[in-house]
Design a protein around this motif. Structure first.
Motif, PDB file in Angstrom:
ATOM      1  N   ALA A   1     -40.194 -15.807 -65.383  1.00  0.00           N
ATOM      2  CA  ALA A   1     -39.772 -14.328 -64.765  1.00  0.00           C
ATOM      3  C   ALA A   1     -39.101 -14.511 -63.401  1.00  0.00           C
ATOM      4  CB  ALA A   1     -40.808 -13.483 -64.700  1.00  0.00           C
ATOM      5  N   LEU A   2     -37.862 -14.135 -63.185  1.00  0.00           N
ATOM      6  CA  LEU A   2     -36.964 -14.240 -62.057  1.00  0.00           C
ATOM      7  C   LEU A   2     -38.168 -13.895 -60.772  1.00  0.00           C
ATOM      8  CD1 LEU A   2     -33.856 -12.625 -62.923  1.00  0.00           C
ATOM      9  CD2 LEU A   2     -34.264 -15.011 -62.881  1.00  0.00           C
ATOM     10  N   THR A   3     -38.890 -12.680 -60.837  1.00  0.00           N
ATOM     11  CA  THR A   3     -39.775 -12.448 -59.856  1.00  0.00           C
ATOM     12  C   THR A   3     -40.822 -11.627 -60.563  1.00  0.00           C
ATOM     13  OG1 THR A   3     -38.724 -10.098 -59.450  1.00  0.00           O
ATOM     14  CG2 THR A   3     -38.110 -12.163 -57.927  1.00  0.00           C
ATOM     15  N   THR A   4     -41.973 -11.886 -59.968  1.00  0.00           N
ATOM     16  CA  THR A   4     -43.258 -11.366 -60.478  1.00  0.00           C
ATOM     17  C   THR A   4     -43.952 -10.750 -59.158  1.00  0.00           C
ATOM     18  OG1 THR A   4     -43.447 -12.916 -61.996  1.00  0.00           O
ATOM     19  CG2 THR A   4     -45.483 -11.653 -61.724  1.00  0.00           C
ATOM     20  N   ALA A   5     -44.024  -9.464 -59.055  1.00  0.00           N
ATOM     21  CA  ALA A   5     -44.886  -8.721 -57.816  1.00  0.00           C
ATOM     22  C   ALA A   5     -46.175  -8.312 -58.111  1.00  0.00           C
ATOM     23  CB  ALA A   5     -43.979  -7.580 -57.582  1.00  0.00           C
ATOM     24  N   PHE A   6     -47.047  -9.034 -57.407  1.00  0.00           N
ATOM     25  CA  PHE A   6     -48.461  -8.488 -57.605  1.00  0.00           C
ATOM     26  C   PHE A   6     -48.883  -7.154 -56.845  1.00  0.00           C
ATOM     27  CE2 PHE A   6     -47.724 -12.774 -58.177  1.00  0.00           C
ATOM     28  CZ  PHE A   6     -48.299 -13.132 -59.478  1.00  0.00           C
ATOM     29  N   GLY A   7     -48.078  -5.894 -57.097  1.00  0.00           N
ATOM     30  CA  GLY A   7     -48.188  -4.598 -56.616  1.00  0.00           C
ATOM     31  C   GLY A   7     -46.750  -4.009 -56.848  1.00  0.00           C
ATOM     32  N   PRO A   8     -46.901  -2.703 -56.082  1.00  0.00           N
ATOM     33  CA  PRO A   8     -45.751  -1.986 -56.145  1.00  0.00           C
ATOM     34  C   PRO A   8     -44.433  -2.450 -55.404  1.00  0.00           C
ATOM     35  CG  PRO A   8     -47.279  -0.926 -54.930  1.00  0.00           C
ATOM     36  CD  PRO A   8     -48.068  -1.902 -55.421  1.00  0.00           C
ATOM     37  N   ALA A   9     -43.402  -2.913 -56.010  1.00  0.00           N
ATOM     38  CA  ALA A   9     -42.160  -3.418 -55.362  1.00  0.00           C
ATOM     39  C   ALA A   9     -41.002  -2.807 -56.194  1.00  0.00           C
ATOM     40  CB  ALA A   9     -42.083  -4.886 -54.959  1.00  0.00           C
ATOM     41  N   THR A  10     -40.013  -1.988 -55.744  1.00  0.00           N
ATOM     42  CA  THR A  10     -38.910  -1.749 -56.463  1.00  0.00           C
ATOM     43  C   THR A  10     -37.501  -2.318 -56.146  1.00  0.00           C
ATOM     44  OG1 THR A  10     -39.809   0.549 -56.098  1.00  0.00           O
ATOM     45  CG2 THR A  10     -37.462   0.515 -56.693  1.00  0.00           C
ATOM     46  N   LEU A  11     -36.987  -2.754 -57.205  1.00  0.00           N
ATOM     47  CA  LEU A  11     -35.698  -3.640 -57.083  1.00  0.00           C
ATOM     48  C   LEU A  11     -34.666  -2.570 -56.804  1.00  0.00           C
ATOM     49  CD1 LEU A  11     -34.001  -6.315 -57.721  1.00  0.00           C
ATOM     50  CD2 LEU A  11     -33.611  -5.315 -59.862  1.00  0.00           C
ATOM     51  N   THR A  12     -33.846  -2.642 -55.519  1.00  0.00           N
ATOM     52  CA  THR A  12     -32.947  -2.011 -54.863  1.00  0.00           C
ATOM     53  C   THR A  12     -31.468  -2.653 -54.840  1.00  0.00           C
ATOM     54  OG1 THR A  12     -33.519  -2.793 -52.604  1.00  0.00           O
ATOM     55  CG2 THR A  12     -34.547  -0.825 -53.541  1.00  0.00           C
ATOM     56  N   GLY A  13     -31.506  -3.981 -54.996  1.00  0.00           N
ATOM     57  CA  GLY A  13     -30.192  -4.737 -54.928  1.00  0.00           C
ATOM     58  C   GLY A  13     -30.238  -5.844 -55.672  1.00  0.00           C
ATOM     59  N   PHE A  14     -29.089  -6.313 -56.556  1.00  0.00           N
ATOM     60  CA  PHE A  14     -29.068  -7.308 -57.565  1.00  0.00           C
ATOM     61  C   PHE A  14     -27.706  -7.730 -57.562  1.00  0.00           C
ATOM     62  CE2 PHE A  14     -29.065  -9.694 -61.430  1.00  0.00           C
ATOM     63  CZ  PHE A  14     -30.237 -10.370 -61.478  1.00  0.00           C
ATOM     64  N   GLU A  15     -27.334  -8.800 -57.056  1.00  0.00           N
ATOM     65  CA  GLU A  15     -25.886  -9.413 -57.116  1.00  0.00           C
ATOM     66  C   GLU A  15     -26.182 -10.819 -57.405  1.00  0.00           C
ATOM     67  OE1 GLU A  15     -23.306  -8.591 -53.958  1.00  0.00           O
ATOM     68  OE2 GLU A  15     -23.638  -6.315 -54.028  1.00  0.00           O
ATOM     69  N   VAL A  16     -25.327 -11.441 -58.401  1.00  0.00           N
ATOM     70  CA  VAL A  16     -25.451 -12.806 -59.094  1.00  0.00           C
ATOM     71  C   VAL A  16     -23.861 -13.234 -58.846  1.00  0.00           C
ATOM     72  CG1 VAL A  16     -26.085 -14.388 -60.630  1.00  0.00           C
ATOM     73  CG2 VAL A  16     -27.593 -12.568 -60.233  1.00  0.00           C
ATOM     74  N   HIS A  17     -23.626 -14.574 -58.282  1.00  0.00           N
ATOM     75  CA  HIS A  17     -22.468 -15.001 -58.825  1.00  0.00           C
ATOM     76  C   HIS A  17     -22.544 -16.501 -59.189  1.00  0.00           C
ATOM     77  CE1 HIS A  17     -23.301 -16.036 -54.479  1.00  0.00           C
ATOM     78  NE2 HIS A  17     -22.699 -17.297 -54.802  1.00  0.00           N
ATOM     79  N   CYS A  18     -21.353 -16.748 -60.083  1.00  0.00           N
ATOM     80  CA  CYS A  18     -21.344 -18.134 -60.577  1.00  0.00           C
ATOM     81  C   CYS A  18     -19.827 -18.393 -61.102  1.00  0.00           C
ATOM     82  CB  CYS A  18     -22.289 -18.202 -61.857  1.00  0.00           C
ATOM     83  SG  CYS A  18     -22.263 -20.012 -62.757  1.00  0.00           S
TER      84      CYS A  18
ATOM     85  N   TYR B   1     -38.067 -21.671 -73.945  1.00  0.00           N
ATOM     86  CA  TYR B   1     -37.127 -20.698 -73.099  1.00  0.00           C
ATOM     87  C   TYR B   1     -36.510 -21.115 -72.020  1.00  0.00           C
ATOM     88  CZ  TYR B   1     -35.884 -15.789 -71.394  1.00  0.00           C
ATOM     89  OH  TYR B   1     -35.335 -14.827 -70.862  1.00  0.00           O
ATOM     90  N   CYS B   2     -35.259 -21.014 -71.623  1.00  0.00           N
ATOM     91  CA  CYS B   2     -34.432 -21.339 -70.507  1.00  0.00           C
ATOM     92  C   CYS B   2     -33.865 -20.065 -69.810  1.00  0.00           C
ATOM     93  CB  CYS B   2     -33.395 -22.542 -70.897  1.00  0.00           C
ATOM     94  SG  CYS B   2     -34.021 -23.934 -71.903  1.00  0.00           S
ATOM     95  N   THR B   3     -33.720 -20.280 -68.474  1.00  0.00           N
ATOM     96  CA  THR B   3     -32.930 -19.176 -67.825  1.00  0.00           C
ATOM     97  C   THR B   3     -32.165 -19.962 -66.585  1.00  0.00           C
ATOM     98  OG1 THR B   3     -33.115 -17.059 -66.458  1.00  0.00           O
ATOM     99  CG2 THR B   3     -34.915 -18.920 -65.972  1.00  0.00           C
ATOM    100  N   GLY B   4     -31.377 -19.388 -66.165  1.00  0.00           N
ATOM    101  CA  GLY B   4     -30.193 -20.022 -65.201  1.00  0.00           C
ATOM    102  C   GLY B   4     -28.976 -19.053 -65.063  1.00  0.00           C
ATOM    103  N   TYR B   5     -27.860 -19.868 -64.533  1.00  0.00           N
ATOM    104  CA  TYR B   5     -26.751 -19.332 -64.473  1.00  0.00           C
ATOM    105  C   TYR B   5     -25.757 -19.785 -65.579  1.00  0.00           C
ATOM    106  CZ  TYR B   5     -28.071 -19.220 -59.534  1.00  0.00           C
ATOM    107  OH  TYR B   5     -28.719 -18.693 -58.187  1.00  0.00           O
ATOM    108  N   LEU B   6     -24.880 -18.789 -66.038  1.00  0.00           N
ATOM    109  CA  LEU B   6     -23.821 -19.157 -66.991  1.00  0.00           C
ATOM    110  C   LEU B   6     -22.669 -18.110 -66.475  1.00  0.00           C
ATOM    111  CD1 LEU B   6     -22.906 -20.817 -69.539  1.00  0.00           C
ATOM    112  CD2 LEU B   6     -23.972 -18.870 -70.772  1.00  0.00           C
TER     113      LEU B   6
END
Length: 271
Positions: free
Chosen positions: A247-264, A189-194
């Motif tokens: 995984a892009l991020t792995t939280a070891f407790g409660p954390a809520t994603l509030t913003g997500f912007e990617v550019h390529c 499995y691979c992950t990245g920008y496209l």
């Protein structure tokens, strides 16, 4: 060609929370950087980088109460060449595969080879070469799953994707990887920008992408079951057995994603 990549990703947390991120460029692409790649964080807290068991750069941090924003921006040079296709030839017997490749034949968290073994052999056993089998698998997955961001969920496995016939790029990759492994073709499995480079612009927010590599005749080759044709400008971040490892991020407790912007995006020069 020059490609500018980066992101701004924010999390909110009420209590101190440990986190691991897999957001750095893969070391195999470091020589292509034309500007510095530096992960920055606000507020300014310590970051610790290390190399994981698959050769990826992982980052450890502790999210303070209130949250954080992770950011990055860099320019990288790319050949502009499309994904290389595997040669036609006899499939390598399992007993002749290198030791470090064997792990990519095994079932994993999101790739249940035991549940899809009969499906794979019923549909792809009659193809004579590894490359023909992979091409047939990619065609099958591309036509079997309907793409849609609203179909995403974090617990969806290859078996779920096969049954539900809906998903996002990671679900296409997981199903294709699993079917390849069932046919004794190592797949990772691979992950990245496209970005939308070399194709008409897509009217959707930019996101990271998932694809997969197969091991044929002594080398790894890239395939993409969602798009089902060679692409240019693919920028690797991480690879592993499945999405668990990268995984892009792995939280070891409660954390809520509030913003997500990617550019390529392709750029004519470095500003």
């Amino acid at each position: 060609m020059l490609i500018r990549c980066g992101y701004d990703i924010s999390f909110q947390a009420e209590t101190q929370t440990a986190m691991m991120a897999m957001l750095s460029l893969h070391p195999s692409r470091h020589q292509d950087l034309r500007t510095a790649q530096r992960l920055t964080i606000s507020p300014d807290i310590p970051l610790y980088h290390y190399e994981d068991g698959f050769g990826n750069v992982a980052t450890r941090l502790t999210v303070p109460p209130g949250g954080v924003t992770l950011s990055c921006d860099f320019v990288i040079e790319d050949s502009g060449e499309p994904d290389r296709r595997a040669p036609t030839g006899a499939q390598t017997p399992v007993e002749d595969l290198p030791d470090d490749v064997m792990i990519f034949l095994l079932g994993s968290r999101y790739c249940e080879t035991d549940r899809l073994m009969d499906v794979a052999w019923a549909n792809f056993a009659h193809y004579g070469t590894a490359s023909e089998r992979v091409d047939a698998i990619v065609d099958f997955v591309h036509n079997h799953i309907e793409f849609g961001y609203h179909h995403a969920r974090p617990d969806k496995t290859a078996w779920n994707g096969y049954q539900e016939r809906q998903g996002v790029c990671r679900d296409f990759a997981h199903l294709a990887i699993t079917l390849c492994r069932c046919m004794n073709i190592p797949a990772r499995y691979c992950t990245g920008y496209l970005g939308d480079i070399g194709i008409p612009p897509v009217d959707a927010p930019m996101d990271f992408s998932a694809w997969f590599d197969v091991y044929i005749d002594g080398q790894w080759y890239t395939h993409d079951a969602r798009h089902n044709h060679p692409r240019i400008g693919r920028i690797l971040m991480a690879r592993g057995r499945d999405a668990t490892d990268v995984a892009l991020t792995t939280a070891f407790g409660p954390a809520t994603l509030t913003g997500f912007e990617v550019h390529c995006d392709e750029v004519p020069s470095i500003d």
